[in-house]
Design a protein around this motif. Sequence first.
Motif, PDB file in Angstrom:
ATOM      1  N   PHE A   1       0.827  -1.223   0.000  1.00 24.48           N
ATOM      2  CA  PHE A   1       0.000   0.000   0.000  1.00 24.48           C
ATOM      3  C   PHE A   1       0.857   1.267   0.000  1.00 24.48           C
ATOM      4  CE2 PHE A   1       0.643  -1.868   4.163  1.00 24.48           C
ATOM      5  CZ  PHE A   1       1.307  -0.848   4.819  1.00 24.48           C
ATOM      6  N   GLN A   2       2.183   1.110  -0.007  1.00 24.13           N
ATOM      7  CA  GLN A   2       3.042   2.303  -0.048  1.00 24.13           C
ATOM      8  C   GLN A   2       3.220   2.773  -1.490  1.00 24.13           C
ATOM      9  OE1 GLN A   2       6.651   1.009   2.037  1.00 24.13           O
ATOM     10  NE2 GLN A   2       5.796   1.682   3.988  1.00 24.13           N
ATOM     11  N   GLU A   3       3.645   4.028  -1.654  1.00 27.26           N
ATOM     12  CA  GLU A   3       3.898   4.538  -3.003  1.00 27.26           C
ATOM     13  C   GLU A   3       5.065   3.762  -3.621  1.00 27.26           C
ATOM     14  OE1 GLU A   3       4.938   8.666  -3.151  1.00 27.26           O
ATOM     15  OE2 GLU A   3       5.225   8.599  -5.326  1.00 27.26           O
TER      16      GLU A   3
ATOM     17  N   LEU B   1       2.064 -10.670 -11.257  1.00 26.22           N
ATOM     18  CA  LEU B   1       0.939 -10.093 -10.512  1.00 26.22           C
ATOM     19  C   LEU B   1       1.508  -9.447  -9.255  1.00 26.22           C
ATOM     20  CD1 LEU B   1      -1.208 -13.304 -10.803  1.00 26.22           C
ATOM     21  CD2 LEU B   1      -1.881 -11.089 -11.775  1.00 26.22           C
ATOM     22  N   PHE B   2       1.063  -8.241  -8.949  1.00 30.81           N
ATOM     23  CA  PHE B   2       1.615  -7.569  -7.773  1.00 30.81           C
ATOM     24  C   PHE B   2       0.569  -7.471  -6.668  1.00 30.81           C
ATOM     25  CE2 PHE B   2       2.685  -3.593  -5.400  1.00 30.81           C
ATOM     26  CZ  PHE B   2       3.714  -4.170  -4.670  1.00 30.81           C
ATOM     27  N   SER B   3       0.876  -8.134  -5.551  1.00 27.23           N
ATOM     28  CA  SER B   3       0.056  -8.130  -4.330  1.00 27.23           C
ATOM     29  C   SER B   3      -1.275  -8.871  -4.527  1.00 27.23           C
ATOM     30  CB  SER B   3      -0.149  -6.704  -3.830  1.00 27.23           C
ATOM     31  OG  SER B   3      -0.614  -6.688  -2.492  1.00 27.23           O
ATOM     32  N   CYS B   4      -2.141  -8.824  -3.537  1.00 27.58           N
ATOM     33  CA  CYS B   4      -3.379  -9.610  -3.597  1.00 27.58           C
ATOM     34  C   CYS B   4      -4.424  -9.041  -2.646  1.00 27.58           C
ATOM     35  CB  CYS B   4      -3.083 -11.075  -3.247  1.00 27.58           C
ATOM     36  SG  CYS B   4      -2.486 -11.291  -1.567  1.00 27.58           S
ATOM     37  N   MET B   5      -5.607  -9.665  -2.679  1.00 30.95           N
ATOM     38  CA  MET B   5      -6.696  -9.250  -1.794  1.00 30.95           C
ATOM     39  C   MET B   5      -6.210  -9.196  -0.339  1.00 30.95           C
ATOM     40  SD  MET B   5     -10.483 -10.852  -1.551  1.00 30.95           S
ATOM     41  CE  MET B   5     -10.005 -12.426  -0.844  1.00 30.95           C
ATOM     42  N   GLY B   6      -6.622  -8.204   0.363  1.00 36.52           N
ATOM     43  CA  GLY B   6      -6.088  -7.956   1.712  1.00 36.52           C
ATOM     44  C   GLY B   6      -5.562  -6.542   1.671  1.00 36.52           C
ATOM     45  N   TYR B   7      -4.333  -6.392   1.186  1.00 28.78           N
ATOM     46  CA  TYR B   7      -3.835  -5.041   0.918  1.00 28.78           C
ATOM     47  C   TYR B   7      -4.504  -4.466  -0.330  1.00 28.78           C
ATOM     48  CZ  TYR B   7      -0.101  -5.440   4.443  1.00 28.78           C
ATOM     49  OH  TYR B   7       0.606  -5.564   5.604  1.00 28.78           O
TER      50      TYR B   7
ATOM     51  N   ALA C   1      -3.617   4.167   8.262  1.00 27.67           N
ATOM     52  CA  ALA C   1      -3.766   2.905   7.518  1.00 27.67           C
ATOM     53  C   ALA C   1      -4.897   2.989   6.502  1.00 27.67           C
ATOM     54  CB  ALA C   1      -4.026   1.751   8.481  1.00 27.67           C
ATOM     55  N   ARG C   2      -5.760   3.980   6.630  1.00 23.81           N
ATOM     56  CA  ARG C   2      -6.890   4.104   5.685  1.00 23.81           C
ATOM     57  C   ARG C   2      -6.480   4.732   4.355  1.00 23.81           C
ATOM     58  NH1 ARG C   2     -10.722   2.499   9.097  1.00 23.81           N
ATOM     59  NH2 ARG C   2     -10.686   3.338  11.206  1.00 23.81           N
ATOM     60  N   GLU C   3      -5.268   5.285   4.299  1.00 20.99           N
ATOM     61  CA  GLU C   3      -4.813   5.906   3.038  1.00 20.99           C
ATOM     62  C   GLU C   3      -4.755   4.852   1.930  1.00 20.99           C
ATOM     63  OE1 GLU C   3      -1.065   7.711   4.045  1.00 20.99           O
ATOM     64  OE2 GLU C   3      -2.059   9.020   5.523  1.00 20.99           O
ATOM     65  N   THR C   4      -4.923   5.309   0.704  1.00 22.22           N
ATOM     66  CA  THR C   4      -4.880   4.364  -0.419  1.00 22.22           C
ATOM     67  C   THR C   4      -3.787   4.750  -1.407  1.00 22.22           C
ATOM     68  OG1 THR C   4      -6.544   5.617  -1.647  1.00 22.22           O
ATOM     69  CG2 THR C   4      -7.349   3.797  -0.294  1.00 22.22           C
ATOM     70  N   GLN C   5      -3.370   3.781  -2.176  1.00 20.59           N
ATOM     71  CA  GLN C   5      -2.310   3.949  -3.174  1.00 20.59           C
ATOM     72  C   GLN C   5      -2.623   2.997  -4.328  1.00 20.59           C
ATOM     73  OE1 GLN C   5       0.572   5.989  -3.084  1.00 20.59           O
ATOM     74  NE2 GLN C   5       0.699   5.240  -5.162  1.00 20.59           N
ATOM     75  N   VAL C   6      -2.414   3.447  -5.552  1.00 23.93           N
ATOM     76  CA  VAL C   6      -2.712   2.534  -6.665  1.00 23.93           C
ATOM     77  C   VAL C   6      -1.427   2.000  -7.306  1.00 23.93           C
ATOM     78  CG1 VAL C   6      -4.978   3.518  -7.213  1.00 23.93           C
ATOM     79  CG2 VAL C   6      -2.943   4.471  -8.308  1.00 23.93           C
TER      80      VAL C   6
ATOM     81  N   ALA D   1      -4.999  -1.587  -9.362  1.00 28.57           N
ATOM     82  CA  ALA D   1      -5.440  -2.051  -8.044  1.00 28.57           C
ATOM     83  C   ALA D   1      -5.320  -0.930  -7.017  1.00 28.57           C
ATOM     84  CB  ALA D   1      -4.605  -3.245  -7.610  1.00 28.57           C
ATOM     85  N   ILE D   2      -6.308  -0.881  -6.126  1.00 29.10           N
ATOM     86  CA  ILE D   2      -6.291   0.096  -5.016  1.00 29.10           C
ATOM     87  C   ILE D   2      -5.812  -0.638  -3.760  1.00 29.10           C
ATOM     88  CG2 ILE D   2      -7.689   1.692  -3.642  1.00 29.10           C
ATOM     89  CD1 ILE D   2      -9.709   1.637  -6.054  1.00 29.10           C
ATOM     90  N   HIS D   3      -4.702  -0.152  -3.207  1.00 31.29           N
ATOM     91  CA  HIS D   3      -4.095  -0.801  -2.034  1.00 31.29           C
ATOM     92  C   HIS D   3      -4.327   0.052  -0.781  1.00 31.29           C
ATOM     93  CE1 HIS D   3      -1.174  -3.451  -4.436  1.00 31.29           C
ATOM     94  NE2 HIS D   3      -1.778  -2.708  -5.342  1.00 31.29           N
TER      95      HIS D   3
END
Length: 279
Positions: A104-106, A202-208, A182-187, A151-153
Amino acid sequence: MSIVVTPSGQACGAVVTGLNLSAPLSDEQVVEIRTAWLKYHVLSFPEQKMSDDDLERFTLCFGGFGHDPFFDPIKGREHIAAIRRNADETSPLFAENWHSDWSFQEKPPAGTCLLAVEIPPIGGDTLFADQHAALDAMPPEMRAKLEGKIAIHSAQLAYAPDGAYGKKDEGRSMDIRPDESARETQVHPLIREHPETGQLGLFSCMGYIIGFEGMTQQEALPLLTELYAWQSREEFVYRHKWEPDMLIMWDNRSVLHCATGGYEGHDRLLHRTTIAASA
Ligand code: SIN
């Protein structure tokens, strides 16, 4: 002497020997390790008696330290977190869901290093799922649904005050600090080139990942659920078995990972650093 790299024989992962990580590495050794890391995505280094200074020095050979939010570091160190579970702990296992660290980080960390401090005699394996292999093997009709998705993380499900490690999470030995941030979002693009190898994955998954741009939650959730099941299929997984005096490093840009239990009644402690993104 060159290092010896022995593939795990599973989806990814290799064992590296022929090194003493309690001493500084040569430039040549760093290049050899990086090459193996990019190829196998998860490297383990058995029989290494390493201090926290050694762990920090090793981490810095591969980039700067990443920024680790929501954890307090161990005493006297800024960049080492303790992944700890006490023998009598009953809170849900930490990191039991698949994830890519801090996606979820930039600029999420390129890698993570984990050093065994106290390893239980049974259980506590760490699983890794190769996300290049998962994309390569994906059925075309599934891939068509995901191609071009942004994806929105967010860390909200885990680290917001009402998240899994939030205010209601009592009795945990780890020093987790939930926070409203923690509520901030990053795409990030779901399918993307690895910044060093150019290999698609594929980068990351459901959860983050909490949704996709241009889709309602109702539309995104079934897709994320289907994707999660695909990403973690047995054929993409490497099961890492810990030994005392072992260091591992993995590539967050290539693999998902998750913790497993099965060591009730035993302490488990590892020291963790993250390697900042290089690009
Ligand atoms: C982590 O996700 O950093 C922890 C993995 C583990 O405890 O095996």
